[in-house]
Motif scaffolding. Sequence first.
Motif, mmCIF file in Angstrom:
data_model
loop_
_atom_site.group_PDB
_atom_site.id
_atom_site.type_symbol
_atom_site.label_atom_id
_atom_site.label_comp_id
_atom_site.label_asym_id
_atom_site.label_seq_id
_atom_site.Cartn_x
_atom_site.Cartn_y
_atom_site.Cartn_z
ATOM 1 N N SER A 4 6.384 13.334 6.264
ATOM 2 C CA SER A 4 5.660 12.491 5.310
ATOM 3 C C SER A 4 6.085 11.033 5.415
ATOM 4 O O SER A 4 5.358 10.146 4.999
ATOM 5 C CB SER A 4 5.887 12.992 3.882
ATOM 6 O OG SER A 4 7.246 12.861 3.541
ATOM 7 N N GLN A 5 7.244 10.772 6.007
ATOM 8 C CA GLN A 5 7.703 9.401 6.158
ATOM 9 C C GLN A 5 7.395 8.823 7.533
ATOM 10 O O GLN A 5 7.680 7.678 7.788
ATOM 11 C CB GLN A 5 9.211 9.323 5.915
ATOM 12 C CG GLN A 5 9.596 9.625 4.495
ATOM 13 C CD GLN A 5 11.092 9.558 4.302
ATOM 14 O OE1 GLN A 5 11.861 9.604 5.259
ATOM 15 N NE2 GLN A 5 11.518 9.457 3.060
ATOM 16 N N HIS A 7 4.406 8.323 8.911
ATOM 17 C CA HIS A 7 3.072 7.749 9.040
ATOM 18 C C HIS A 7 3.180 6.384 9.699
ATOM 19 O O HIS A 7 4.080 5.610 9.426
ATOM 20 C CB HIS A 7 2.402 7.593 7.675
ATOM 21 C CG HIS A 7 2.132 8.895 6.999
ATOM 22 N ND1 HIS A 7 1.249 9.814 7.490
ATOM 23 C CD2 HIS A 7 2.641 9.430 5.863
ATOM 24 C CE1 HIS A 7 1.213 10.851 6.694
ATOM 25 N NE2 HIS A 7 2.063 10.654 5.700
ATOM 26 N N HIS A 9 2.288 2.575 10.413
ATOM 27 C CA HIS A 9 1.816 1.427 9.665
ATOM 28 C C HIS A 9 0.479 1.004 10.263
ATOM 29 O O HIS A 9 0.240 1.185 11.457
ATOM 30 C CB HIS A 9 2.831 0.290 9.758
ATOM 31 C CG HIS A 9 4.072 0.551 8.976
ATOM 32 N ND1 HIS A 9 5.066 1.401 9.395
ATOM 33 C CD2 HIS A 9 4.465 0.060 7.784
ATOM 34 C CE1 HIS A 9 6.025 1.416 8.500
ATOM 35 N NE2 HIS A 9 5.690 0.610 7.504
ATOM 36 N N ASN A 26 1.909 -1.089 4.895
ATOM 37 C CA ASN A 26 2.595 0.178 4.674
ATOM 38 C C ASN A 26 1.532 1.201 4.268
ATOM 39 O O ASN A 26 0.742 0.933 3.365
ATOM 40 C CB ASN A 26 3.630 0.001 3.558
ATOM 41 C CG ASN A 26 4.434 1.245 3.307
ATOM 42 O OD1 ASN A 26 3.911 2.353 3.279
ATOM 43 N ND2 ASN A 26 5.717 1.054 3.114
ATOM 44 N N PRO A 27 1.493 2.373 4.906
ATOM 45 C CA PRO A 27 0.426 3.341 4.610
ATOM 46 C C PRO A 27 0.493 3.924 3.191
ATOM 47 O O PRO A 27 -0.527 4.303 2.643
ATOM 48 C CB PRO A 27 0.631 4.428 5.650
ATOM 49 C CG PRO A 27 2.041 4.308 6.082
ATOM 50 C CD PRO A 27 2.405 2.857 5.925
ATOM 51 N N ARG A 28 1.660 3.973 2.606
ATOM 52 C CA ARG A 28 1.779 4.559 1.263
ATOM 53 C C ARG A 28 1.443 3.562 0.160
ATOM 54 O O ARG A 28 0.779 3.905 -0.806
ATOM 55 C CB ARG A 28 3.187 5.108 1.060
ATOM 56 C CG ARG A 28 3.464 6.354 1.885
ATOM 57 C CD ARG A 28 4.847 6.923 1.620
ATOM 58 N NE ARG A 28 5.940 6.002 1.915
ATOM 59 C CZ ARG A 28 6.425 5.740 3.122
ATOM 60 N NH1 ARG A 28 5.893 6.339 4.168
ATOM 61 N NH2 ARG A 28 7.427 4.916 3.291
ATOM 62 N N THR A 29 1.893 2.335 0.295
ATOM 63 C CA THR A 29 1.704 1.357 -0.776
ATOM 64 C C THR A 29 0.580 0.368 -0.493
ATOM 65 O O THR A 29 0.168 -0.360 -1.394
ATOM 66 C CB THR A 29 2.994 0.555 -0.996
ATOM 67 O OG1 THR A 29 3.286 -0.182 0.203
ATOM 68 C CG2 THR A 29 4.154 1.458 -1.353
ATOM 69 N N GLU A 30 0.100 0.334 0.754
ATOM 70 C CA GLU A 30 -0.921 -0.604 1.198
ATOM 71 C C GLU A 30 -0.503 -2.065 1.032
ATOM 72 O O GLU A 30 -1.336 -2.969 0.975
ATOM 73 C CB GLU A 30 -2.262 -0.331 0.513
ATOM 74 C CG GLU A 30 -2.829 1.009 0.897
ATOM 75 C CD GLU A 30 -4.238 1.233 0.377
ATOM 76 O OE1 GLU A 30 -4.906 0.255 0.006
ATOM 77 O OE2 GLU A 30 -4.641 2.396 0.352
#
Length: 126
Positions: A4-5, A7, A9, A26-30
């Motif tokens: 999960s970490q 991903h 960018h 950042n893919p999680r926070t955009e």
Amino acid sequence: MSTSQSHHHLLRLVLSCRKITAQVTNPRTESIVAMASSSEQEFMAQYRAQLNRFPRTHSVWDARIASRVGEKLGFRLIEIGVSDVEIDLHEELSRPVHYRRMVMPLFDSVKRTGVGVSGAEKLESQ
């Protein structure tokens, strides 16, 4: 490191006839984690010269400037520990062909700094 970490960018380009901007999110926070642009101080003298040139051209930046922007972005990514980025292939393929040719050196420069660019190889074959 869990999957999960891992991903990638996302590398996105913002293009206009006056400048090219590359930003990595950042893919999680955009949120933007690194950015480079042809509007940075290093390019200002050349930018002014292009604007005052006769006959005028529609585009102020070219493949050489795109390459330098990619190099700057690559070094900034290495500095913060990002080793892989991914491009939105659909977005890049939707660009006019002349823009695609001019941005390929940007992707190549990012690769030369040691950052992997997923999707760029598919763009080259188009």
